[in-house]
Design a protein around this motif. Structure first.
Motif, PDB file in Angstrom:
ATOM      1  N   GLN A  85       5.512   4.717  16.526  1.00  7.83           N
ATOM      2  CA  GLN A  85       5.353   5.583  15.668  1.00  7.83           C
ATOM      3  C   GLN A  85       3.398   6.398  15.130  1.00  7.83           C
ATOM      4  OE1 GLN A  85       7.227   3.874  12.128  1.00  7.83           O
ATOM      5  NE2 GLN A  85       9.421   4.612  12.408  1.00  7.83           N
ATOM      6  N   TYR A  86       4.163   7.534  14.799  1.00  6.24           N
ATOM      7  CA  TYR A  86       1.986   8.431  14.895  1.00  6.24           C
ATOM      8  C   TYR A  86       2.278   8.432  13.230  1.00  6.24           C
ATOM      9  CZ  TYR A  86       0.831   6.999  19.307  1.00  6.24           C
ATOM     10  OH  TYR A  86       0.715   6.045  20.539  1.00  6.24           O
ATOM     11  N   PHE A  87       1.470   8.150  12.188  1.00  3.94           N
ATOM     12  CA  PHE A  87       0.796   8.352  10.917  1.00  3.94           C
ATOM     13  C   PHE A  87      -0.603   9.377  10.538  1.00  3.94           C
ATOM     14  CE2 PHE A  87       3.439   4.110  10.980  1.00  3.94           C
ATOM     15  CZ  PHE A  87       4.775   4.971   9.908  1.00  3.94           C
ATOM     16  N   ASP A  88      -0.277  10.488   9.735  1.00  3.78           N
ATOM     17  CA  ASP A  88      -1.567  11.264   9.819  1.00  3.78           C
ATOM     18  C   ASP A  88      -2.023  10.461   8.729  1.00  3.78           C
ATOM     19  OD1 ASP A  88       0.101  12.071   7.411  1.00  3.78           O
ATOM     20  OD2 ASP A  88       0.308  13.887   7.409  1.00  3.78           O
ATOM     21  N   ASP A  89      -3.459  11.388   8.830  1.00  5.50           N
ATOM     22  CA  ASP A  89      -4.616  10.391   7.445  1.00  5.50           C
ATOM     23  C   ASP A  89      -4.209  10.734   6.730  1.00  5.50           C
ATOM     24  OD1 ASP A  89      -6.509  10.649   9.757  1.00  5.50           O
ATOM     25  OD2 ASP A  89      -7.286  12.495   9.549  1.00  5.50           O
ATOM     26  N   LYS A  90      -3.425  11.051   5.911  1.00  4.72           N
ATOM     27  CA  LYS A  90      -3.126  11.231   5.030  1.00  4.72           C
ATOM     28  C   LYS A  90      -2.047  10.014   4.545  1.00  4.72           C
ATOM     29  CE  LYS A  90      -0.642  13.217   0.965  1.00  4.72           C
ATOM     30  NZ  LYS A  90       0.731  14.831   0.633  1.00  4.72           N
ATOM     31  N   SER A  91      -1.055   9.736   5.554  1.00  7.77           N
ATOM     32  CA  SER A  91      -0.523   7.939   5.305  1.00  7.77           C
ATOM     33  C   SER A  91      -0.896   7.126   5.665  1.00  7.77           C
ATOM     34  CB  SER A  91       1.222   9.017   6.163  1.00  7.77           C
ATOM     35  OG  SER A  91       1.935   9.659   5.859  1.00  7.77           O
ATOM     36  N   SER A  92      -1.942   7.556   6.411  1.00  5.30           N
ATOM     37  CA  SER A  92      -2.531   6.147   6.868  1.00  5.30           C
ATOM     38  C   SER A  92      -3.213   5.822   5.651  1.00  5.30           C
ATOM     39  CB  SER A  92      -3.047   6.158   8.279  1.00  5.30           C
ATOM     40  OG  SER A  92      -2.787   6.921   9.159  1.00  5.30           O
ATOM     41  N   ASN A  93      -4.386   6.596   4.988  1.00  6.38           N
ATOM     42  CA  ASN A  93      -4.881   6.368   3.397  1.00  6.38           C
ATOM     43  C   ASN A  93      -4.204   5.418   3.214  1.00  6.38           C
ATOM     44  OD1 ASN A  93      -7.588   7.195   5.174  1.00  6.38           O
ATOM     45  ND2 ASN A  93      -7.714   9.387   4.343  1.00  6.38           N
ATOM     46  N   ALA A  94      -3.009   6.298   2.192  1.00  2.52           N
ATOM     47  CA  ALA A  94      -1.537   5.639   1.459  1.00  2.52           C
ATOM     48  C   ALA A  94      -2.077   3.963   1.480  1.00  2.52           C
ATOM     49  CB  ALA A  94      -0.704   6.369   1.411  1.00  2.52           C
ATOM     50  N   ILE A  95      -1.479   3.639   2.814  1.00  2.00           N
ATOM     51  CA  ILE A  95      -1.368   2.862   3.228  1.00  2.00           C
ATOM     52  C   ILE A  95      -2.543   1.882   3.661  1.00  2.00           C
ATOM     53  CG2 ILE A  95      -0.293   1.196   5.543  1.00  2.00           C
ATOM     54  CD1 ILE A  95       1.516   3.638   6.266  1.00  2.00           C
ATOM     55  N   LEU A  96      -3.932   2.318   4.120  1.00  5.21           N
ATOM     56  CA  LEU A  96      -5.217   1.134   4.360  1.00  5.21           C
ATOM     57  C   LEU A  96      -4.680   0.610   1.953  1.00  5.21           C
ATOM     58  CD1 LEU A  96      -6.639   3.060   6.761  1.00  5.21           C
ATOM     59  CD2 LEU A  96      -5.846   0.930   6.493  1.00  5.21           C
ATOM     60  N   SER A  97      -4.985   2.266   1.325  1.00  2.12           N
ATOM     61  CA  SER A  97      -5.679   2.269  -0.065  1.00  2.12           C
ATOM     62  C   SER A  97      -4.446   1.087  -0.652  1.00  2.12           C
ATOM     63  CB  SER A  97      -5.570   3.327  -0.465  1.00  2.12           C
ATOM     64  OG  SER A  97      -4.243   3.421  -1.113  1.00  2.12           O
ATOM     65  N   HIS A  98      -3.181   1.197  -0.254  1.00  2.00           N
ATOM     66  CA  HIS A  98      -2.060   0.148  -0.684  1.00  2.00           C
ATOM     67  C   HIS A  98      -2.177  -0.815   0.027  1.00  2.00           C
ATOM     68  CE1 HIS A  98       1.194  -2.362  -2.142  1.00  2.00           C
ATOM     69  NE2 HIS A  98       1.529  -2.251  -0.780  1.00  2.00           N
ATOM     70  N   PHE A  99      -2.783  -1.099   0.592  1.00  2.88           N
ATOM     71  CA  PHE A  99      -2.856  -2.909   1.013  1.00  2.88           C
ATOM     72  C   PHE A  99      -4.424  -3.610   1.278  1.00  2.88           C
ATOM     73  CE2 PHE A  99       0.604  -2.335   4.205  1.00  2.88           C
ATOM     74  CZ  PHE A  99       1.676  -3.184   3.927  1.00  2.88           C
ATOM     75  N   ARG A 100      -5.700  -2.467   0.576  1.00  2.00           N
ATOM     76  CA  ARG A 100      -6.499  -2.993   0.519  1.00  2.00           C
ATOM     77  C   ARG A 100      -6.610  -3.551  -1.722  1.00  2.00           C
ATOM     78  NH1 ARG A 100     -10.148   1.659   3.890  1.00  2.00           N
ATOM     79  NH2 ARG A 100     -10.265   0.020   5.561  1.00  2.00           N
ATOM     80  N   ASP A 101      -6.193  -2.123  -2.273  1.00  2.00           N
ATOM     81  CA  ASP A 101      -5.543  -2.726  -3.833  1.00  2.00           C
ATOM     82  C   ASP A 101      -4.743  -4.386  -3.238  1.00  2.00           C
ATOM     83  OD1 ASP A 101      -7.260  -0.683  -4.644  1.00  2.00           O
ATOM     84  OD2 ASP A 101      -5.245   0.687  -4.941  1.00  2.00           O
ATOM     85  N   VAL A 102      -3.607  -3.986  -3.274  1.00  2.00           N
ATOM     86  CA  VAL A 102      -3.094  -5.449  -2.922  1.00  2.00           C
ATOM     87  C   VAL A 102      -4.200  -6.807  -2.694  1.00  2.00           C
ATOM     88  CG1 VAL A 102      -1.421  -6.648  -1.957  1.00  2.00           C
ATOM     89  CG2 VAL A 102      -0.936  -4.419  -2.288  1.00  2.00           C
TER      90      VAL A 102
END
Length: 177
Positions: A38-55
Motif C-alpha cells: 500500500q502506498y500513501f500520499d503525502d497528506k496521509s503520510s504526514n497525518a500518520i507521522l504527526s500522530h506517532f510523533r505526538d504519541v
C-alpha cells in the motif's frame, strides 16, 4: 512522493503493525496498491507521522515521569532490602554470640564432669588403699562380709565406753587423733 508502511515504520522507528492498526482504526485509504504493497500520499503520510510523533512525545514525557516514579520506587525497595539485610545481620551476630556462650557453658560443664570423674576415681583408689592398709595392720579382723548376727553388744559400743572398735572407720578415727 508516496510512502509505504514499512518506510513510515522505519522513519518513526516503530513496529509496522502499529501503523497498520492506526490505519485500520482511522480508515485511511491508500492512494494505490501495487503487489499487496500500500502506498500513501503525502497528506496521509504526514497525518500518520504527526500522530506517532505526538504519541512518542507524550510517551517521552510520560516515560520520564514514570522513570522518576520508578526510580523512587526502586530506591525505596533498595532501602527496604538494605534494612532487612542489616536487621538479619544483627540477628545473626546475636545468635552467634548465643552459640558462643552456650559452647563455653558446655565446655565448662565438660571440664567439671571430667574433674568429678577424676575425684571419684581418686576416692575409689584411696578407699581401696585404705582397705588394704586396714587389713595389713589388723589381720585378725574379719572381712566386711561376715555374719553380724552373732556380734556382741560390745562391738557396737564406741571407744568412749572403753571398748575399741575394729575396722576401717576405727582406723580412720585413730589416725586422726
Amino acid at each position: 512522493m508516496d510512502k509505504t508502511v514499512p518506510e513510515l515504520a522505519e522513519e518513526l522507528d516503530i513496529n509496522k503493525l502499529r501503523i497498520y492498526r492506526y490505519i485500520k482504526k482511522n480508515n485511511i485509504k491508500p492512494v494505490r496498491t501495487d503487489k499487496n504493497v500500500q502506498y500513501f500520499d503525502d497528506k496521509s503520510s504526514n497525518a500518520i507521522l504527526s500522530h506517532f510523533r505526538d504519541v512518542a512525545g507524550n510517551r517521552v514525557s510520560q516515560d520520564t515521569e514514570s522513570d522518576t516514579k520508578s526510580d523512587t520506587t526502586e530506591t525505596a525497595l533498595i532501602e527496604l532490602k538494605d534494612n532487612i539485610i542489616s536487621r538479619q545481620d544483627r540477628e545473626i551476630k546475636q545468635l552467634y554470640k548465643q552459640v558462643e556462650s552456650l559452647q563455653r557453658t558446655i565446655d565448662q560443664q565438660n571440664k567439671q564432669f571430667d574433674q568429678q570423674q577424676q575425684l571419684e576415681l581418686e576416692s575409689i583408689r584411696t578407699f581401696k588403699k585404705n582397705i588394704m592398709i586396714d587389713s595389713e595392720y589388723h589381720p585378725d579382723t574379719e572381712s566386711d562380709t561376715h555374719d553380724t548376727s552373732n556380734d556382741t553388744k560390745s562391738d557396737t559400743v564406741d571407744t568412749r565406753g572403753g571398748i575399741k572398735k575394729s575396722g576401717l572407720f576405727a582406723w580412720l578415727k585413730r589416725s586422726n587423733k
